[in-house]
Structures are given as structure tokens and as C-alpha cells.
Enzyme design. Structure first.
Site, short mmCIF file in Angstrom:
data_model
loop_
_atom_site.label_atom_id
_atom_site.label_comp_id
_atom_site.label_asym_id
_atom_site.label_seq_id
_atom_site.Cartn_x
_atom_site.Cartn_y
_atom_site.Cartn_z
N LYS A 99 1.19 -1.13 -0.04
CA LYS A 99 0.19 0.29 -0.05
C LYS A 99 1.01 1.32 -0.27
O LYS A 99 0.52 2.35 -0.51
CB LYS A 99 -1.03 -0.19 0.99
CG LYS A 99 -2.05 1.31 1.14
CD LYS A 99 -2.69 0.92 2.60
CE LYS A 99 -3.79 2.38 2.71
NZ LYS A 99 -4.08 2.46 4.40
N ASP A 101 4.47 -2.30 11.85
CA ASP A 101 3.03 -2.08 13.08
C ASP A 101 2.82 -1.46 14.57
O ASP A 101 3.66 -2.45 15.71
CB ASP A 101 2.38 -3.41 12.48
CG ASP A 101 1.36 -3.86 13.47
OD1 ASP A 101 0.52 -3.64 13.37
OD2 ASP A 101 0.62 -4.98 12.59
N ASN A 129 4.08 10.23 12.22
CA ASN A 129 3.04 10.71 12.00
C ASN A 129 1.58 9.85 12.43
O ASN A 129 0.70 9.89 11.93
CB ASN A 129 3.14 11.19 10.95
CG ASN A 129 1.57 10.80 9.36
OD1 ASN A 129 1.10 11.98 9.64
ND2 ASN A 129 1.64 9.92 8.62
N SER A 144 -0.42 14.96 17.13
CA SER A 144 -1.00 15.11 18.47
C SER A 144 -2.81 15.34 17.87
O SER A 144 -2.83 15.13 15.80
CB SER A 144 -0.35 15.51 19.62
OG SER A 144 -1.92 14.84 20.54
N TYR A 176 -9.13 7.80 21.67
CA TYR A 176 -9.06 8.58 21.28
C TYR A 176 -8.66 10.31 21.67
O TYR A 176 -7.33 9.79 21.57
CB TYR A 176 -9.55 8.73 19.60
CG TYR A 176 -9.05 9.82 18.75
CD1 TYR A 176 -7.70 9.18 18.30
CD2 TYR A 176 -8.95 11.00 18.27
CE1 TYR A 176 -7.07 9.93 16.95
CE2 TYR A 176 -8.46 11.50 17.21
CZ TYR A 176 -7.08 11.07 16.49
OH TYR A 176 -7.15 12.51 15.42
N LYS A 229 -4.33 10.42 22.39
CA LYS A 229 -3.87 12.00 21.73
C LYS A 229 -3.27 12.98 23.18
O LYS A 229 -2.15 13.53 22.35
CB LYS A 229 -4.65 12.74 20.99
CG LYS A 229 -4.91 12.30 19.81
CD LYS A 229 -3.95 12.14 18.58
CE LYS A 229 -3.15 11.00 18.21
NZ LYS A 229 -2.33 11.13 17.02
#
Length: 316
Positions: free
Chosen positions: A58, A82, A109, A156, A183, A187
Site C-alpha cells: 500500500k 506495525d 505521524n 497529536s 482517541y 492524543k
């Protein structure tokens, strides 16, 4: 006098006149979205890249345009990583350390967002395990490869406003799982990690910064049907909706923090819209950074908890 960068600034704006020939930069999550635009922008200015991705095929397809637009002589290497598997993380870091080639910049990232409840291969809540713990182990292990005076950029999100990390229950073992809260906590962990890592590396001139790219429609938001990536429920009905950014605008803060901004300006800070973000304690407004996300005491507590969770100590 040049105008300051801001919300609408693009990667092309912030890299205008910048020559990155001779720089070597590692980017995680270089198979889609912001990772691809970050790679494209940096390679077009002459930087050599090491692009880390879970799915190498990918990544090769996604990076095809990056290869085409790269400046003459630019080298782009792909490595498998991973972040949801510490075995994969350690294997990738060990391979880089064995080669011994140094980096000017590392850009953390990669990430996942608002996943259904689940765990990584090591049993950690998926978002905390992938977004934070995976990067925590990977970047810490390759920290000796970062050149003196180099940088670490951690992507973040403004979603850190959703909540502080829960060091007593990082895996939602005791409390009901909520995708956006998980989530947001991951962050916040990214930002706190940046504070703690900066305090450890600044002695040799390596500065660490975290940032929000803004609301950018990418495949990151695949788990929220009908909504773009980065979109999360507003903290209150009175809060205006987020305005979306293009990929070029979203990646601008990453490349600015990586190769343009002054180190002492951004070291240990949280940035957004291509500038250092102000502290925001007003729960009725968006933007800025919550105090808990840049608290040095919380950052150290998270560091110790993270070492405990991954079973590895890092004396950097």
C-alpha cells in the site's frame, strides 16, 4: 515583511526557498493521507526519506507520486512497522539501529482513530497502544540515531481536548469504552510524551514538538461513517464546528516544525496552524492546548506508566 503562517498555510508555503538536500528524515504512517503529503513535500525539497508503514505494498502505491516529484538524487526507503505490535516495533527499531544510519528528523505521524473496542497484539487498548505506546517504544529505541541538534515531531490532535490520560485505567478495563474519549486520551498521551522526551533529549540539542494538523478528510476517519477524519462531537452546542483543511494545509505544521521553525521556539511545545498554540482553559472553545497535556509532572507519570506497560526502561 513576510506574513506569518497560519490556518491556510500549505506545505508549499512553509517550504518556499528551503533546500533539504543532505537531510535524512523518518516518517511513520507513510502510506496514506498526511504521511504521504509530508513525504512528498519533504522529498520535493531534497530530503532523503525512510518511510515506515504497516502495509508496504500500500505504501509503495501511495508513494508513487512522491517518487516522481522527488528532487534529483533523493533516496526513499520503505520499512515495515506495525505500531499495534511491539514485536514489529522492536524488529523495525533493531534493524535501523543495526544499520546505524542517522536521522535529522523523526516524524511520528501514524495513528488510528475512534476504533471499535479492541486491543493490540500485546493486549493494550487499540488507540492508546497504537498511537502512544507503539511510538513510545519505537522512537525511544532509535533515539540514539537522531543527530545532535535534530528534531522529533509527534502528530497529536485537537482531540486531546476530549480528556486527560487515565493512568489508573489506560486500557478501559474499569470504565466503559468510548471511541472518541479513547482517541482523545491517546492524543493527550502523544503530547505528554513529547514534553517528557524533549526534557530528556534537549541536552544534546534534540528538540521534540507535538502538534495538531487540524481537521483533514483522510482515511483516518474510516470508523466514523459519513464524517471526515478528525471530526469529533463538539464539546458543547455553542462551540462552532471545525473548519476542514486540505492535505497540504494539514501537513504544513508537520513540515514547519520539522525543518523550518526555530528549535527553541517549538521544543517541548504543542503547535497548531503553523505556530505554537496558546494554553486554553476555556472548555467552551476550541483550539489551543489544554494545560494537562503539557504538564511536566503528568508527562513524567505517563513515561513511568508506559515503561511499566511495555516492560522496558529507557534511560535517554
Amino acid at each position: 515583511m513576510p506574513q506569518p503562517f497560519g490556518f491556510n498555510s500549505t506545505t508549499e508555503d512553509v517550504l518556499e526557498g528551503v533546500d533539504l538536500k543532505g537531510k535524512r528524515i523518518l516518517i511513520t504512517g507513510a502510506s496514506a493521507g498526511l504521511g504521504i503529503e509530508t513525504a512528498r513535500a519533504l522529498a520535493s525539497r531534497g530530503a532523503d526519506l525512510v518511510c515506515a508503514a504497516r502495509d508496504l505494498e500500500k505504501a509503495r502505491r501511495a508513494l508513487a507520486e512522491t517518487f516522481e516529484q522527488a528532487a534529483d538524487g533523493v533516496q526513499i526507503e520503505l520499512i515495515e512497522l506495525d505500531l499495534a505490535s511491539l514485536a514489529s516495533v522492536r524488529k523495525a527499531a533493531d534493524a535501523l539501529n543495526a544499520k546505524g544510519e542517522t536521522f535529522d528528523v523523526v516524524i511520528a505521524n501514524a495513528g488510528v482513530m475512534a476504533c471499535p473496542e479492541g486491543t493490540t497484539s500485546d493486549g493494550f487498548e487499540t488507540q492508546f497502544g497504537t498511537n502512544h505506546l507503539g511510538h513510545f517504544v519505537f522512537v525511544n529505541r532509535i533515539a540514539p540515531l537522531i543527530k545532535d541538534g535534530g528534531r522529533v515531531v509527534i502528530v497529536s490532535s485537537g482531540a486531546h481536548h476530549r480528556g486527560d490520560v487515565d493512568l489508573d485505567d489506560p486500557n478501559f478495563d474499569k470504565t466503559p469504552y468510548e471511541p472518541y474519549l479513547a482517541y482523545g486520551r491517546s492524543k493527550t498521551a502523544n503530547t505528554l510524551y513529547g514534553v517528557a522526551l524533549d526534557s530528556r533529549l534537549r541536552g544534546r540539542g534534540v528538540r521534540v514538538v507535538s502538534l495538531s494538523p487540524g481537521l483533514v478528510p483522510t482515511e483516518l476517519g474510516r470508523h466514523r461513517a459519513g464524517a471526515p477524519a478528525g471530526a469529533s462531537p463538539a464539546p458543547a452546542p455553542s462551540v462552532p464546528p471545525l473548519l476542514p483543511k486540505t492535505l497540504q494545509q494539514g501537513a504544513a505544521t508537520s513540515v514547519w516544525a520539522a525543518v523550518v521553525a526555530a528549535s527553541d521556539l517549538i521544543g517541548g511545545q504543542y503547535c497548531e496552524d503553523v505556530q505554537v498554540a496558546p494554553i486554553n482553559t476555556d472548555l467552551a472553545t476550541r483550539g489551543g492546548v489544554r494545560p494537562y497535556a503539557i504538564d511536566p509532572t503528568r508527562a513524567e507519570a505517563l513515561w513511568r506508566k508506559s515503561e511499566e506497560m511495555v516492560g522496558e526502561r529507557f534511560d535517554l
